[in-house]
Design an enzyme around this catalytic site. Structure first.
Site, PDB file in Angstrom:
ATOM      1  N   ILE A   1      60.553  -8.123-128.866  1.00 23.61           N
ATOM      2  CA  ILE A   1      59.226  -7.703-129.352  1.00 23.61           C
ATOM      3  C   ILE A   1      58.180  -7.976-128.269  1.00 23.61           C
ATOM      4  O   ILE A   1      57.324  -7.135-127.999  1.00 23.61           O
ATOM      5  CB  ILE A   1      58.877  -8.437-130.672  1.00 23.61           C
ATOM      6  CG1 ILE A   1      59.878  -8.013-131.746  1.00 23.61           C
ATOM      7  CG2 ILE A   1      57.454  -8.140-131.099  1.00 23.61           C
ATOM      8  CD1 ILE A   1      59.713  -8.731-133.063  1.00 23.61           C
TER       9      ILE A   1
ATOM     10  N   THR B   1      36.693 -13.909-126.297  1.00 22.24           N
ATOM     11  CA  THR B   1      36.644 -15.025-127.232  1.00 22.24           C
ATOM     12  C   THR B   1      37.954 -15.303-127.982  1.00 22.24           C
ATOM     13  O   THR B   1      38.046 -16.309-128.688  1.00 22.24           O
ATOM     14  CB  THR B   1      35.539 -14.780-128.268  1.00 22.24           C
ATOM     15  OG1 THR B   1      35.599 -13.422-128.702  1.00 22.24           O
ATOM     16  CG2 THR B   1      34.176 -15.053-127.672  1.00 22.24           C
TER      17      THR B   1
ATOM     18  N   LEU C   1      46.177 -13.495-133.006  1.00 21.88           N
ATOM     19  CA  LEU C   1      45.905 -12.166-133.563  1.00 21.88           C
ATOM     20  C   LEU C   1      46.333 -12.052-135.020  1.00 21.88           C
ATOM     21  O   LEU C   1      45.827 -11.197-135.749  1.00 21.88           O
ATOM     22  CB  LEU C   1      46.609 -11.107-132.714  1.00 21.88           C
ATOM     23  CG  LEU C   1      46.166 -11.060-131.244  1.00 21.88           C
ATOM     24  CD1 LEU C   1      47.031 -10.100-130.442  1.00 21.88           C
ATOM     25  CD2 LEU C   1      44.694 -10.660-131.128  1.00 21.88           C
TER      26      LEU C   1
ATOM     27  N   VAL D   1      62.636 -12.649-136.301  1.00 25.29           N
ATOM     28  CA  VAL D   1      62.548 -13.059-137.708  1.00 25.29           C
ATOM     29  C   VAL D   1      62.667 -11.796-138.563  1.00 25.29           C
ATOM     30  O   VAL D   1      61.930 -10.827-138.359  1.00 25.29           O
ATOM     31  CB  VAL D   1      61.196 -13.758-137.991  1.00 25.29           C
ATOM     32  CG1 VAL D   1      61.024 -14.038-139.469  1.00 25.29           C
ATOM     33  CG2 VAL D   1      61.069 -15.036-137.176  1.00 25.29           C
TER      34      VAL D   1
ATOM     35  N   GLU E   1      43.114 -11.638-120.669  1.00 24.83           N
ATOM     36  CA  GLU E   1      43.158 -12.194-119.319  1.00 24.83           C
ATOM     37  C   GLU E   1      41.843 -12.837-118.895  1.00 24.83           C
ATOM     38  O   GLU E   1      41.745 -13.363-117.806  1.00 24.83           O
ATOM     39  CB  GLU E   1      43.519 -11.071-118.347  1.00 24.83           C
ATOM     40  CG  GLU E   1      44.791 -10.355-118.780  1.00 24.83           C
ATOM     41  CD  GLU E   1      45.422  -9.506-117.707  1.00 24.83           C
ATOM     42  OE1 GLU E   1      44.676  -8.761-117.055  1.00 24.83           O
ATOM     43  OE2 GLU E   1      46.639  -9.595-117.525  1.00 24.83           O
ATOM     44  N   ALA E   2      40.824 -12.749-119.749  1.00 21.05           N
ATOM     45  CA  ALA E   2      39.544 -13.356-119.390  1.00 21.05           C
ATOM     46  C   ALA E   2      39.226 -14.426-120.428  1.00 21.05           C
ATOM     47  O   ALA E   2      39.543 -14.273-121.604  1.00 21.05           O
ATOM     48  CB  ALA E   2      38.445 -12.304-119.368  1.00 21.05           C
TER      49      ALA E   2
ATOM     50  N   LYS F   1      35.794 -17.230-112.964  1.00 23.55           N
ATOM     51  CA  LYS F   1      34.842 -16.365-113.671  1.00 23.55           C
ATOM     52  C   LYS F   1      33.543 -17.127-113.915  1.00 23.55           C
ATOM     53  O   LYS F   1      33.548 -18.164-114.583  1.00 23.55           O
ATOM     54  CB  LYS F   1      35.496 -15.947-115.000  1.00 23.55           C
ATOM     55  CG  LYS F   1      34.562 -15.233-115.936  1.00 23.55           C
ATOM     56  CD  LYS F   1      35.282 -14.769-117.201  1.00 23.55           C
ATOM     57  CE  LYS F   1      34.288 -14.251-118.221  1.00 23.55           C
ATOM     58  NZ  LYS F   1      34.918 -13.895-119.504  1.00 23.55           N
TER      59      LYS F   1
ATOM     60  N   GLU G   1      33.428 -10.515-125.088  1.00 26.65           N
ATOM     61  CA  GLU G   1      33.004 -11.815-124.541  1.00 26.65           C
ATOM     62  C   GLU G   1      34.209 -12.751-124.403  1.00 26.65           C
ATOM     63  O   GLU G   1      34.043 -13.968-124.374  1.00 26.65           O
ATOM     64  CB  GLU G   1      31.925 -12.447-125.421  1.00 26.65           C
ATOM     65  CG  GLU G   1      30.549 -11.780-125.285  1.00 26.65           C
ATOM     66  CD  GLU G   1      29.770 -12.231-124.034  1.00 26.65           C
ATOM     67  OE1 GLU G   1      30.244 -13.116-123.309  1.00 26.65           O
ATOM     68  OE2 GLU G   1      28.678 -11.674-123.802  1.00 26.65           O
TER      69      GLU G   1
ATOM     70  N   ILE H   1      41.106 -16.070-127.016  1.00 35.08           N
ATOM     71  CA  ILE H   1      41.874 -17.259-126.610  1.00 35.08           C
ATOM     72  C   ILE H   1      41.093 -18.517-126.999  1.00 35.08           C
ATOM     73  O   ILE H   1      41.667 -19.518-127.418  1.00 35.08           O
ATOM     74  CB  ILE H   1      42.210 -17.206-125.102  1.00 35.08           C
ATOM     75  CG1 ILE H   1      43.162 -16.020-124.857  1.00 35.08           C
ATOM     76  CG2 ILE H   1      42.839 -18.510-124.623  1.00 35.08           C
ATOM     77  CD1 ILE H   1      43.471 -15.730-123.397  1.00 35.08           C
TER      78      ILE H   1
HETATM   79  C1  LIG Z   1      42.919  -4.954-126.061  1.00 32.82           C
HETATM   80  C2  LIG Z   1      42.881  -6.439-126.086  1.00 32.82           C
HETATM   81  C3  LIG Z   1      42.255  -7.143-125.054  1.00 32.82           C
HETATM   82  C4  LIG Z   1      42.167  -8.542-125.098  1.00 32.82           C
HETATM   83  N1  LIG Z   1      41.499  -9.209-124.127  1.00 32.82           N
HETATM   84  C5  LIG Z   1      41.292 -10.550-124.262  1.00 32.82           C
HETATM   85  C6  LIG Z   1      40.544 -11.284-123.313  1.00 32.82           C
HETATM   86  O1  LIG Z   1      40.105 -10.769-122.295  1.00 32.82           O
HETATM   87  N2  LIG Z   1      40.368 -12.602-123.545  1.00 32.82           N
HETATM   88  C7  LIG Z   1      40.857 -13.234-124.631  1.00 32.82           C
HETATM   89  O2  LIG Z   1      40.604 -14.426-124.829  1.00 32.82           O
HETATM   90  N3  LIG Z   1      41.640 -12.575-125.499  1.00 32.82           N
HETATM   91  C8  LIG Z   1      41.851 -11.260-125.361  1.00 32.82           C
HETATM   92  N4  LIG Z   1      42.630 -10.602-126.262  1.00 32.82           N
HETATM   93  C9  LIG Z   1      43.333 -11.354-127.298  1.00 32.82           C
HETATM   94  C10 LIG Z   1      44.586 -11.997-126.709  1.00 32.82           C
HETATM   95  O3  LIG Z   1      45.385 -11.013-126.101  1.00 32.82           O
HETATM   96  C11 LIG Z   1      45.377 -12.669-127.802  1.00 32.82           C
HETATM   97  O4  LIG Z   1      44.541 -13.502-128.535  1.00 32.82           O
HETATM   98  C12 LIG Z   1      46.468 -13.524-127.191  1.00 32.82           C
HETATM   99  O5  LIG Z   1      47.247 -12.785-126.312  1.00 32.82           O
HETATM  100  C13 LIG Z   1      47.340 -14.143-128.247  1.00 32.82           C
HETATM  101  O6  LIG Z   1      48.082 -13.184-128.892  1.00 32.82           O
HETATM  102  P1  LIG Z   1      49.091 -13.661-130.035  1.00 32.82           P
HETATM  103  O7  LIG Z   1      49.942 -14.746-129.484  1.00 32.82           O
HETATM  104  O8  LIG Z   1      48.356 -13.930-131.276  1.00 32.82           O
HETATM  105  O9  LIG Z   1      49.960 -12.350-130.292  1.00 32.82           O
HETATM  106  P2  LIG Z   1      51.119 -11.643-129.371  1.00 32.82           P
HETATM  107  O10 LIG Z   1      50.813 -11.764-127.926  1.00 32.82           O
HETATM  108  O11 LIG Z   1      51.279 -10.315-129.974  1.00 32.82           O
HETATM  109  O12 LIG Z   1      52.371 -12.543-129.665  1.00 32.82           O
HETATM  110  C14 LIG Z   1      53.106 -12.431-130.846  1.00 32.82           C
HETATM  111  C15 LIG Z   1      54.373 -13.242-130.696  1.00 32.82           C
HETATM  112  O13 LIG Z   1      55.071 -13.200-131.911  1.00 32.82           O
HETATM  113  C16 LIG Z   1      56.420 -12.869-131.652  1.00 32.82           C
HETATM  114  N5  LIG Z   1      56.910 -12.117-132.779  1.00 32.82           N
HETATM  115  C17 LIG Z   1      56.321 -11.109-133.464  1.00 32.82           C
HETATM  116  N6  LIG Z   1      57.117 -10.651-134.442  1.00 32.82           N
HETATM  117  C18 LIG Z   1      58.225 -11.414-134.385  1.00 32.82           C
HETATM  118  C19 LIG Z   1      59.433 -11.428-135.129  1.00 32.82           C
HETATM  119  N7  LIG Z   1      59.676 -10.578-136.124  1.00 32.82           N
HETATM  120  N8  LIG Z   1      60.355 -12.333-134.790  1.00 32.82           N
HETATM  121  C20 LIG Z   1      60.164 -13.209-133.774  1.00 32.82           C
HETATM  122  N9  LIG Z   1      59.062 -13.225-133.040  1.00 32.82           N
HETATM  123  C21 LIG Z   1      58.102 -12.341-133.341  1.00 32.82           C
HETATM  124  C22 LIG Z   1      56.403 -12.039-130.391  1.00 32.82           C
HETATM  125  O14 LIG Z   1      57.643 -12.106-129.735  1.00 32.82           O
HETATM  126  C23 LIG Z   1      55.306 -12.733-129.615  1.00 32.82           C
HETATM  127  O15 LIG Z   1      55.830 -13.823-128.900  1.00 32.82           O
HETATM  128  C24 LIG Z   1      42.758  -9.232-126.194  1.00 32.82           C
HETATM  129  C25 LIG Z   1      43.437  -8.528-127.182  1.00 32.82           C
HETATM  130  C26 LIG Z   1      43.498  -7.142-127.151  1.00 32.82           C
HETATM  131  C27 LIG Z   1      44.211  -6.421-128.247  1.00 32.82           C
END
Ligand SMILES: Cc1cc2nc3c(=O)[nH]c(=O)nc-3n(C[C@H](O)[C@H](O)[C@H](O)COP(=O)(O)OP(=O)(O)OC[C@H]3O[C@@H](n4cnc5c(N)ncnc54)[C@H](O)[C@@H]3O)c2cc1C
Length: 493
Positions: free
Chosen positions: A24, A328, A317, A169, A31-32, A60, A326, A330
């Protein structure tokens, strides 16, 4: 981040089991950051230079906003302070009076970060800087490759005793009476049981929403962007010590410089532009050659009604999303983790812990939401249907109150622990074109010549200190240059 912080802070008293799926993968953007990330890294005892090297990171000083208030506008929202406060009043109040008298330049001349950023200068505060020098308090964050940071933290977590299981999962088992999650089942047939689950499954929100149906509060009415398309491109010049955000006809474009490449994306509203048009626009507006195919991402702006429900806490997320204008998201992860550590439950899961967590996170999300809407709502742009919608849209009463107060006499009051403080709100309000009708009367208690002298002195001190700072690229080359990476550029059909 959750596994790393909890294993570091609680040691062997808690067993952390991390389940992730390489199939997945992660969202791969993000990245910021904002300066608070340094505190997170310090908690993990991460060496800064090593972290920047390992993640192809850059520094930054703030965000440059282009074309937001009107086409042709540009301003920097810098971290750190503006000028020097005097007596009861913050510096910007003196600036307002000096400006009205024709004795002041644009607000950006009075802050170290907003002067240094466009000049491409950066340094961390030198250990020998005199305490009252602006160099002693340079505030900064990082840009980094999110995938490399995740890998870095995974290695660190495993070294701290976190057990990691690679696998998908496929089912979630609940206690039939309480509804508490008891275990997750993997595709392999194995199950992982636990007392407490942190849902880090990204937009899938597998535990908090699919299983517990915590509910979602939708904020698209105020923030209509619901999609993004992202693509990295080749680096064509020295990395800027700031993120760039350029308003576009149906949203905005980000540019995040790393050591090995530049991250780019177009955040847009699907009501006003098609996915293909957005991707084509982005590809035509890159500094360098695209290093992959544009990647579409869909989202709904808002947050879970309960970020903590029963024995599940949504972090990242899975908990909610506010567009990255901005940087925010992370920060919200970091904040969720530290709040969870303060309110960590016993096995009885006393409901007051959950309610406190939810109330505090709700406040934090909503204040950030308002700050992001501020960037849009006072625009004078009317050159597309998107901007016409923005101009006509209603805004939350909480934001209206902040704007009205500032418009009256430049005052701002930070509420509780909201992330963005006076400097941020003032820079963005002024940058977006809101100028208060007048200044606070206490400014008149300072002799006009002293007040004008203060404003002039601050400008000179800032300019002379910025001149002492090295170029960002030179600073990185000297202290934290990352290994060189070469990319294979895809051949477009
Ligand atoms: C367009 C965009 C731009 C962004 N830019 C910024 C930024 O500049 N600065 C900032 O602070 N934040 C930014 N963010 C937010 C940031 O990308 C996320 O907050 C951060 O990457 C954390 O993501 P996450 O771990 O919640 O989700 P994900 O990175 O999606 O991770 C989900 C995890 O869950 C696991 N998973 C999912 N389903 C299953 C399953 N069924 N079984 C096992 N594992 C599973 C996946 O393998 C993965 O490891 C941005 C987001 C988006 C959408």
């Amino acid at each position: 981040m959750s596994a790393a912080a909890i294993s570091k802070s609680f040691g062997k008293s808690i067993q952390v089991h991390l389940v992730e799926s390489d199939d997945i993968g992660t969202i791969g953007v993000g990245e910021a950051t904002v300066p608070h990330i340094s505190a997170f890294n310090r908690l993990l005892e991460i060496n800064e230079a090593e972290f920047v090297r390992q993640t192809q990171g850059t520094f930054k000083l703030g965000i440059m906003f282009k074309d937001w208030g009107k086409l042709g506008d540009s301003y920097v929202h810098g971290f750190g302070t503006i000028g020097r406060d005097l007596g009861l009043m913050p510096f910007h109040q003196y600036w307002l009076k000096a400006r009205a008298m024709g004795g002041a330049k644009d607000l950006s001349h009075y802050s170290l970060n907003t002067v240094a950023a466009p000049q491409g200068r950066f340094m961390v505060p030198p250990s020998d800087a005199p305490p009252n020098s602006p160099l002693a308090e340079i505030a900064y964050a990082y840009h980094f490759d999110a995938g490399l940071y995740a890998r870095y933290l995974r290695n660190l977590s495993e070294a701290q005793g976190v057990r990691r299981t690679e696998g998908k999962v496929v089912a979630i088992h609940q206690d039939p009476e309480s509804g508490f999650v008891e275990s997750v089942q993997l595709e392999s047939g194995a199950t992982v049981s636990a007392d407490l689950f942190i849902d880090c499954s990204g937009f899938r929100a597998m535990l908090i929403e699919d299983t517990l149906h915590a509910g979602f509060e939708d904020w698209s009415e105020w923030l209509p962007c619901d999609r993004a398309v992202a693509v990295p491109c080749a680096k064509v010049g020295p990395p800027t010590p700031y993120t760039c955000s350029t308003a576009r006809s149906a949203g905005w474009q980000w540019r995040i410089p790393l050591q090995h490449r530049t991250g780019n994306g177009y955040v847009y509203s699907s009501q006003f532009i098609s996915d293909d048009e957005a991707a084509a626009f982005l590809l035509n507006n890159l500094d360098g050659e695209a290093l992959g195919e544009p990647r579409p991402i869909r989202f709904t702006t808002g947050k879970r009604k309960k970020l903590w429900d029963k024995n599940v806490i949504a972090i990242g997320l899975s908990g909610g999303f506010i567009e990255p204008l901005e940087s925010t998201a992370i920060f919200l992860i970091q904040s969720g983790i530290s709040r969870l550590m303060s309110l960590f439950p016993h096995a009885d899961f006393d409901e007051v812990l959950q309610n406190t967590y939810n109330a505090q996170m709700d406040f934090e999300y909503k204040k950030i939401r308002d700050f992001i809407i501020l960037h849009y709502c006072v625009t004078t742009r009317e050159d597309s249907d998107f901007w016409k919608y923005i101009r006509a849209m209603r805004i939350p009463d909480s934001l209206r109150a902040y704007i009205d107060l500032f418009s009256a006499n430049g005052q701002f009051f930070r509420e509780g622990t909201e992330l963005f403080g006076l400097t941020s709100w003032v820079q963005v309000m002024v940058g977006q074109g809101i100028l208060p009708k007048t200044y606070h009367p206490a400014v008149d208690w300072v002799k006009t010549s002293d007040m004008l002298g203060l404003v002039e002195h601050v400008e000179k001190v800032v300019a002379s200190n910025v001149a002492l700072m090295p170029k960002h690229e030179a600073f990185i080359a000297r202290h934290c240059a990352a290994p060189t990476v070469s990319f294979k550029v895809p051949v477009r059909q």
